[in-house]
Design an enzyme around this catalytic site. Sequence first.
Site, mmCIF file in Angstrom:
data_model
loop_
_atom_site.group_PDB
_atom_site.id
_atom_site.type_symbol
_atom_site.label_atom_id
_atom_site.label_comp_id
_atom_site.label_asym_id
_atom_site.label_seq_id
_atom_site.Cartn_x
_atom_site.Cartn_y
_atom_site.Cartn_z
ATOM 1 C CB SER A 54 -0.950 -0.041 1.198
ATOM 2 O OG SER A 54 -2.015 0.864 1.030
ATOM 3 C CG ASP A 187 -4.450 -1.659 0.486
ATOM 4 O OD1 ASP A 187 -3.425 -2.313 0.720
ATOM 5 O OD2 ASP A 187 -4.609 -0.483 0.845
#
Length: 320
Positions: A54, A187
Amino acid sequence: MADRALANENQEFRILSIDGGGIKGVFPAAFLAELEKSLPEPIYRYFDLIAGTSTGGIIALGLGLGLSASAITSFYEKYGPSIFPAAFLSTPMRLVRQIFSSKYSPDALRIALEGEYKHSTLGDSKVRLLIPSFNVNNGEVHIYKTRHHERFRTDFRVSMVDVALATTAAPTYFPTHKGAGQALYIDGGLWANNPVGNAVVEAVSWLGISPQRMRVLSLGCTQFPASLTGLSGGRDWLRKALEVALRGQSGGSLGIAYSLVSHERVIRINPAVPANKFKLDKAKTIPELAAYGYLEARKASSDLIPLFFSEPAQPFTPLP
């Protein structure tokens, strides 16, 4: 077959791992920027493998391109407020969209990434990279990797912007990212917010590195003390579900690294802060996060520099 730069068995194999955490990525970026001031070369030159999930993936990709940690910190300072606009700046349409869709549009993030990465692909990285994501189409994890093994034949062609958008597409915050071949990604923090265990396993299984040769620096994005007492019903537990999952994953990932490499050779930097002091989309805290990074680096530098930065790593040459 792994790349030939790993042949020197007398040299340590150094790994840098960076957690996810939204705007809190300012902390590890600023931490590295302060360390970098004492070094003759950019941060990436001192590591054989960099893993990031991320926001940690954004940092890892930037380092892979040869950007200084200071430039990456400036990236957050420049673009953070537009990527995560404050609620009072939201238009009525944006507020309505948040009810039925993701909280933020990915457009500002894409523009910011395109400004930094230009037309670079993962194959342009100057260091081995490992960037976790999750494929929605088949429900399987996806780890973007540089061409550091002969079996890794596709990811190196993917643009760095696509990789960054895939690993940062946090559900409720950003929409699913449509990548190469129209595949959908979200993600990587959903399963590997702390990728240190993945990085160590990568080094052992694909690169053939003995754990005794490894030295690992794992950077979090700050943490606050956990308290799960007093939760009495499904609603309370649902509210804490994400926090519990992320803490459990991070603990498990660290446990893998400690078990394979040893506690002495894995250093974890993740300072505790008061609860709710920082949030992953609270851009106004950028200056304070940067200050935390600066201060923690000053405290840790005398220990870290001899362990990780005494000499550069062997140059990375991707396989043809």
